[in-house]
Design a protein around this motif. Structure first.
Motif, PDB file in Angstrom:
ATOM      1  N   LEU A 182       0.856  -1.190   0.000  1.00 23.66           N
ATOM      2  CA  LEU A 182       0.000   0.000   0.000  1.00 23.66           C
ATOM      3  C   LEU A 182       0.892   1.240   0.000  1.00 23.66           C
ATOM      4  N   PRO A 183       0.450   2.333  -0.614  1.00 21.87           N
ATOM      5  CA  PRO A 183       1.226   3.574  -0.519  1.00 21.87           C
ATOM      6  C   PRO A 183       1.416   3.964   0.949  1.00 21.87           C
ATOM      7  N   GLU A 184       2.587   4.476   1.270  1.00 24.37           N
ATOM      8  CA  GLU A 184       2.915   4.805   2.661  1.00 24.37           C
ATOM      9  C   GLU A 184       1.831   5.648   3.325  1.00 24.37           C
ATOM     10  N   GLY A 185       1.346   6.680   2.656  1.00 28.12           N
ATOM     11  CA  GLY A 185       0.353   7.566   3.252  1.00 28.12           C
ATOM     12  C   GLY A 185      -0.967   6.888   3.572  1.00 28.12           C
ATOM     13  N   GLU A 186      -1.239   5.725   2.971  1.00 29.16           N
ATOM     14  CA  GLU A 186      -2.501   5.023   3.197  1.00 29.16           C
ATOM     15  C   GLU A 186      -2.423   3.988   4.306  1.00 29.16           C
ATOM     16  N   LYS A 187      -1.248   3.607   4.721  1.00 30.23           N
ATOM     17  CA  LYS A 187      -1.132   2.506   5.681  1.00 30.23           C
ATOM     18  C   LYS A 187      -1.772   2.829   7.027  1.00 30.23           C
ATOM     19  N   LEU A 188      -1.687   4.065   7.474  1.00 28.85           N
ATOM     20  CA  LEU A 188      -2.269   4.441   8.759  1.00 28.85           C
ATOM     21  C   LEU A 188      -3.736   4.851   8.654  1.00 28.85           C
ATOM     22  N   GLU A 189      -4.239   5.058   7.411  1.00 24.00           N
ATOM     23  CA  GLU A 189      -5.641   5.467   7.237  1.00 24.00           C
ATOM     24  C   GLU A 189      -6.568   4.382   7.764  1.00 24.00           C
ATOM     25  N   GLY A 190      -7.487   4.766   8.647  1.00 22.41           N
ATOM     26  CA  GLY A 190      -8.449   3.829   9.200  1.00 22.41           C
ATOM     27  C   GLY A 190      -7.904   2.926  10.287  1.00 22.41           C
ATOM     28  N   VAL A 191      -6.644   3.096  10.638  1.00 21.16           N
ATOM     29  CA  VAL A 191      -6.021   2.300  11.703  1.00 21.16           C
ATOM     30  C   VAL A 191      -5.984   3.162  12.960  1.00 21.16           C
ATOM     31  N   ALA A 192      -6.521   2.638  14.065  1.00 19.54           N
ATOM     32  CA  ALA A 192      -6.514   3.394  15.322  1.00 19.54           C
ATOM     33  C   ALA A 192      -5.071   3.621  15.767  1.00 19.54           C
ATOM     34  N   HIS A 193      -4.697   4.889  15.857  1.00 19.17           N
ATOM     35  CA  HIS A 193      -3.350   5.251  16.300  1.00 19.17           C
ATOM     36  C   HIS A 193      -3.403   6.636  16.935  1.00 19.17           C
ATOM     37  N   ARG A 194      -2.326   6.985  17.571  1.00 18.15           N
ATOM     38  CA  ARG A 194      -2.223   8.308  18.188  1.00 18.15           C
ATOM     39  C   ARG A 194      -0.770   8.771  18.081  1.00 18.15           C
ATOM     40  N   MET A 195      -0.584  10.051  18.211  1.00 14.46           N
ATOM     41  CA  MET A 195       0.772  10.602  18.219  1.00 14.46           C
ATOM     42  C   MET A 195       1.284  10.586  19.652  1.00 14.46           C
ATOM     43  N   GLU A 196       2.441  10.047  19.835  1.00 12.72           N
ATOM     44  CA  GLU A 196       3.128  10.047  21.131  1.00 12.72           C
ATOM     45  C   GLU A 196       4.515  10.613  20.896  1.00 12.72           C
ATOM     46  N   ALA A 197       4.836  11.694  21.549  1.00 15.46           N
ATOM     47  CA  ALA A 197       6.177  12.286  21.470  1.00 15.46           C
ATOM     48  C   ALA A 197       6.643  12.463  20.026  1.00 15.46           C
ATOM     49  N   GLY A 198       5.705  12.816  19.139  1.00 11.19           N
ATOM     50  CA  GLY A 198       6.078  13.132  17.768  1.00 11.19           C
ATOM     51  C   GLY A 198       6.109  11.967  16.792  1.00 11.19           C
ATOM     52  N   ALA A 199       5.640  10.798  17.191  1.00  8.88           N
ATOM     53  CA  ALA A 199       5.596   9.658  16.273  1.00  8.88           C
ATOM     54  C   ALA A 199       4.267   8.926  16.441  1.00  8.88           C
ATOM     55  N   PRO A 200       3.734   8.382  15.346  1.00 10.55           N
ATOM     56  CA  PRO A 200       2.500   7.611  15.473  1.00 10.55           C
ATOM     57  C   PRO A 200       2.768   6.259  16.130  1.00 10.55           C
ATOM     58  N   VAL A 201       1.878   5.846  17.020  1.00  7.19           N
ATOM     59  CA  VAL A 201       1.922   4.495  17.595  1.00  7.19           C
ATOM     60  C   VAL A 201       0.516   3.909  17.489  1.00  7.19           C
TER      61      VAL A 201
END
Length: 174
Positions: free
Chosen positions: A98-117
């Motif tokens: 998948l294109p990099e920008g789409e991998k996190l779409e629709g996946v529950a995540h949050r920003m912690e200290a400047g990075a997605p987890v």
């Protein structure tokens, strides 16, 4: 003591034999994520380990052509989300093309200290990029831990063993 047997000359192992042999070594599964000005992305990795307690260092190996590696370099920071049993679909998603920008779409995540987890990860760390070194067809990245946390202590890990994902049941937490 009997004399040592003479050394035998063996044929050089093939990459397929190497992969099959090391496939017997069970490893955890993590998703490495980054948010850079060029965008966000992530990849599945099983070549991840704690490296040092003083300072707190994590080692991650990226395929040289991994599309997440330039994002990590640009951001200078990355997240490591350790997957729990039952998160096979997430592992496959982040291992996909998948294109990099789409991998996190629709996946529950949050920003912690400047990075997605990933929100439902078994555990997570955020690391500042400290060193990059060549490692054959991979690039070795060392990050210094800036933040960390754990999820459900009753959940077990997702494991990669002999070419497939296996979920383990966690023992009772002490």
């Amino acid at each position: 003591m009997p004399p040592a047997e003479p050394a035998r000359t063996l044929p050089a192992p093939s990459p397929a034999e190497f992969r099959e042999t090391f496939g017997h070594f069970a490893t955890g599964v993590a998703v490495i994520t980054a948010a850079a000005p060029a965008g966000t992305g992530g990849m599945t990795a099983n070549a991840v380990c704690s490296l040092s307690l003083d300072p707190l260092l994590v080692l991650v190996c990226f395929e040289n052509e991994a599309r997440t590696l330039p994002l990590v370099r640009e951001a200078g920071r990355f997240g490591v989300s350790v997957l729990r049993a039952g998160q096979d679909a997430l592992a496959r998603r982040f291992a996909s093309k998948l294109p990099e920008g789409e991998k996190l779409e629709g996946v529950a995540h949050r920003m912690e200290a400047g990075a997605p987890v990933l929100a439902d990860a078994l555990a997570w760390t955020v690391c500042d990029l400290r060193e990059v070194a060549p490692g054959g067809d991979h690039t070795i990245v060392i990050g210094e831990v800036a933040a960390l946390g754990a999820g459900d202590p009753g959940a077990g890990p997702l494991i990669w063993h002999r070419g497939r994902y296996v979920g383990l049941t966690a023992p009772p937490h002490p």
